[in-house]
Enzyme design. Sequence first.
Site, PDB file in Angstrom:
ATOM      1  CE1 TYR A  55      -3.979  -1.736  -0.364  1.00  0.00           C
ATOM      2  CE2 TYR A  55      -3.613  -2.690   1.797  1.00  0.00           C
ATOM      3  CZ  TYR A  55      -4.341  -2.622   0.615  1.00  0.00           C
ATOM      4  OH  TYR A  55      -5.418  -3.451   0.427  1.00  0.00           O
ATOM      5  CG  ASN A 129     -12.169  -2.975   0.078  1.00  0.00           C
ATOM      6  OD1 ASN A 129     -11.279  -3.721   0.492  1.00  0.00           O
ATOM      7  ND2 ASN A 129     -11.904  -1.864  -0.586  1.00  0.00           N
TER       8      ASN A 129
HETATM    9  P1  IDP Z   1      -8.485  -0.377  -4.480  1.00  0.00           P
HETATM   10  O1  IDP Z   1      -8.302  -1.436  -3.402  1.00  0.00           O
HETATM   11  O2  IDP Z   1      -9.902  -0.329  -4.985  1.00  0.00           O
HETATM   12  O3  IDP Z   1      -7.460  -0.487  -5.591  1.00  0.00           O
HETATM   13  P2  IDP Z   1      -6.899   1.809  -3.352  1.00  0.00           P
HETATM   14  O4  IDP Z   1      -7.128   3.265  -3.580  1.00  0.00           O
HETATM   15  O5  IDP Z   1      -5.699   1.181  -3.967  1.00  0.00           O
HETATM   16  O6  IDP Z   1      -8.249   1.046  -3.794  1.00  0.00           O
HETATM   17  O7  IDP Z   1      -6.886   1.597  -1.784  1.00  0.00           O
HETATM   18  C1  IDP Z   1      -6.428   0.406  -1.196  1.00  0.00           C
HETATM   19  C2  IDP Z   1      -7.333   0.031  -0.023  1.00  0.00           C
HETATM   20  O8  IDP Z   1      -7.278   1.086   0.978  1.00  0.00           O
HETATM   21  C3  IDP Z   1      -8.818  -0.057  -0.364  1.00  0.00           C
HETATM   22  O9  IDP Z   1      -9.181  -1.316  -0.923  1.00  0.00           O
HETATM   23  C4  IDP Z   1      -9.461   0.184   0.978  1.00  0.00           C
HETATM   24  O10 IDP Z   1      -9.405  -0.988   1.822  1.00  0.00           O
HETATM   25  C5  IDP Z   1      -8.553   1.263   1.572  1.00  0.00           C
HETATM   26  N1  IDP Z   1      -8.995   2.627   1.248  1.00  0.00           N
HETATM   27  C6  IDP Z   1      -8.770   3.311   0.090  1.00  0.00           C
HETATM   28  N2  IDP Z   1      -9.263   4.539   0.116  1.00  0.00           N
HETATM   29  C7  IDP Z   1      -9.832   4.670   1.332  1.00  0.00           C
HETATM   30  C8  IDP Z   1     -10.525   5.774   1.984  1.00  0.00           C
HETATM   31  O11 IDP Z   1     -10.723   6.858   1.432  1.00  0.00           O
HETATM   32  N3  IDP Z   1     -10.961   5.527   3.247  1.00  0.00           N
HETATM   33  C9  IDP Z   1     -10.774   4.355   3.884  1.00  0.00           C
HETATM   34  N4  IDP Z   1     -10.136   3.303   3.331  1.00  0.00           N
HETATM   35  C10 IDP Z   1      -9.670   3.462   2.061  1.00  0.00           C
END
Ligand code: IDP
Length: 174
Positions: A55, A129
């Site tokens: 991450y 998620n």
């Molecule tokens: P993705 O998993 O859909 O590719 P990314 O932006 O790469 O999304 O973010 C990685 C993970 O970080 C997400 O799957 C989620 O668990 C968490 N995450 C991302 N953005 C947020 C946010 O704005 N609030 C809380 N958790 C977030």
Amino acid sequence: MSATAALQPTLILVKPDGLKKSLTGNILTKLAETRMIIVGAKVVQVSRELAEAHYTHLKDKPFFGELVRYIQGEIYGADYRRVLAMVYRGEDAIRKVRDISGATNPEEADSTSIRGSYGRITTKGVYENVIHASSSVEDAEREIKLWFKPDELVFPIYPTKTVIREKITEKVWA
Ligand code: IDP
Ligand code: MG
């Protein structure tokens, strides 16, 4: 371009909440329906280093610390401090798996997607998620190389080289 060159690899993680909620079978069924081929799979206890590297693009976000704890499974108890990491390969694989997964925010995800069906937002604000799916060809390559060694895949999907290492300690069956 040959048909083979169009085949994309993608990294999929069943995150600790997905394992705790027994969603692995459901996710594998949905992946099978896309007719992609599995080329690697393993259960991983995620180190802090691996979590932070995976991450790294989010390291400046206020939720980064909680996100690292989430992917490590710290909040679910010892039995769930693990993820199922898989590499699938197929035509347009990255988009297909992202479609099945749904939007990042489970409250905005299509309600028939994995994240829309089973995700939630934790009280600490992390999007819990269920599944990770690579989001671009570049991300897939970086992530697959981070999570898997060449020999852990049934065939090398990226170029490899052979190195000779000495004095490596390794655990073997007693
Ligand atoms: P993705 O998993 O859909 O590719 P990314 O932006 O790469 O999304 O973010 C990685 C993970 O970080 C997400 O799957 C989620 O668990 C968490 N995450 C991302 N953005 C947020 C946010 O704005 N609030 C809380 N958790 C977030
Ligand atoms: Mg992402």
